[in-house]
Design a protein around this motif. Sequence first.
Motif, PDB file in Angstrom:
ATOM      1  N   VAL A   1       7.504 -30.053  44.707  1.00  0.00           N
ATOM      2  CA  VAL A   1       8.672 -30.192  45.580  1.00  0.00           C
ATOM      3  C   VAL A   1       9.602 -31.285  45.043  1.00  0.00           C
ATOM      4  O   VAL A   1      10.823 -31.121  44.989  1.00  0.00           O
ATOM      5  CB  VAL A   1       8.237 -30.531  47.024  1.00  0.00           C
ATOM      6  CG1 VAL A   1       9.453 -30.883  47.880  1.00  0.00           C
ATOM      7  CG2 VAL A   1       7.488 -29.359  47.633  1.00  0.00           C
ATOM      8  N   MET A   2       9.000 -32.405  44.611  1.00  0.00           N
ATOM      9  CA  MET A   2       9.808 -33.521  44.114  1.00  0.00           C
ATOM     10  C   MET A   2      10.510 -33.162  42.815  1.00  0.00           C
ATOM     11  O   MET A   2      11.711 -33.412  42.647  1.00  0.00           O
ATOM     12  CB  MET A   2       8.914 -34.741  43.904  1.00  0.00           C
ATOM     13  CG  MET A   2       8.394 -35.370  45.197  1.00  0.00           C
ATOM     14  SD  MET A   2       9.715 -36.025  46.234  1.00  0.00           S
ATOM     15  CE  MET A   2      10.325 -37.332  45.192  1.00  0.00           C
ATOM     16  N   THR A   3       9.757 -32.576  41.864  1.00  0.00           N
ATOM     17  CA  THR A   3      10.316 -32.339  40.529  1.00  0.00           C
ATOM     18  C   THR A   3      11.225 -31.119  40.462  1.00  0.00           C
ATOM     19  O   THR A   3      12.170 -31.081  39.671  1.00  0.00           O
ATOM     20  CB  THR A   3       9.183 -32.173  39.503  1.00  0.00           C
ATOM     21  OG1 THR A   3       8.309 -31.108  39.931  1.00  0.00           O
ATOM     22  CG2 THR A   3       8.384 -33.455  39.368  1.00  0.00           C
ATOM     23  N   LEU A   4      10.967 -30.105  41.291  1.00  0.00           N
ATOM     24  CA  LEU A   4      11.733 -28.858  41.210  1.00  0.00           C
ATOM     25  C   LEU A   4      12.856 -28.743  42.236  1.00  0.00           C
ATOM     26  O   LEU A   4      13.845 -28.042  41.990  1.00  0.00           O
ATOM     27  CB  LEU A   4      10.781 -27.655  41.370  1.00  0.00           C
ATOM     28  CG  LEU A   4       9.663 -27.523  40.323  1.00  0.00           C
ATOM     29  CD1 LEU A   4       8.778 -26.326  40.646  1.00  0.00           C
ATOM     30  CD2 LEU A   4      10.256 -27.385  38.922  1.00  0.00           C
ATOM     31  N   VAL A   5      12.723 -29.438  43.362  1.00  0.00           N
ATOM     32  CA  VAL A   5      13.694 -29.260  44.440  1.00  0.00           C
ATOM     33  C   VAL A   5      14.464 -30.541  44.754  1.00  0.00           C
ATOM     34  O   VAL A   5      15.702 -30.556  44.763  1.00  0.00           O
ATOM     35  CB  VAL A   5      12.986 -28.755  45.726  1.00  0.00           C
ATOM     36  CG1 VAL A   5      13.996 -28.604  46.864  1.00  0.00           C
ATOM     37  CG2 VAL A   5      12.274 -27.440  45.461  1.00  0.00           C
TER      38      VAL A   5
END
Length: 215
Positions: free
Chosen positions: A129-133
């Motif tokens: 969630v952190m790295t992609l969104v």
Amino acid sequence: MGVITDHLDLWGQALQGTLILFFGGGLIALVLGLIVGAMRVSPVPVARAVGTVYVSWIRNTPLTLVMFFFAFCVPILLRERIDPIVLPTIALGVYTATYVAETLRSGINTVPVGQAEAARALGLTFTQVMTLVVLPQATRSVIPPMMSVFIALLKNTTVAAGFSVLNLGSIRSWLSEQGENQLVVLLWVMLIFIVLVLLLAWLQRVFENRWRVAR
């Protein structure tokens, strides 16, 4: 100009020392700040607590004391001699990481919570969630304040002058021993820092324009 042309080697070493402190400390600050920033918004209470303690403790400690600990206490604890420029570089990175973490956290808070919740509903882990969104969107809003952090880091490199590190902050004392006018030396140092800061400001505009096009 004689102050520079007569001591080109010394000026080159001083500039090199400043750049090593800046890039080395900046790299440490980015990596550590990203980790701490993620901990600050983590759903795990222990991770949030550790991140909060780290930021509150280090950020509220004067940089001189942080650098003093790394320059004098760490070699005693490790019982070995370390290159004089390495530990001040680490100290700068550890100190600046707190500001990087808070800047990233403020950027993360600008991303609507619903997007992270939707990503978790799709089965993505917190890291995904952190790295992609979240981070790709947060990065766009943190470029200006993040560049201010790195401008402050550049100027903070002069603190290492008090710990036997040759850089632009210490060249005045070196040239003073050779009879050069200290005021002239300081004016040249000021001019060099202005040029370096202008380069960072130009880089900020480049990144802002690139992200603006990406939107």
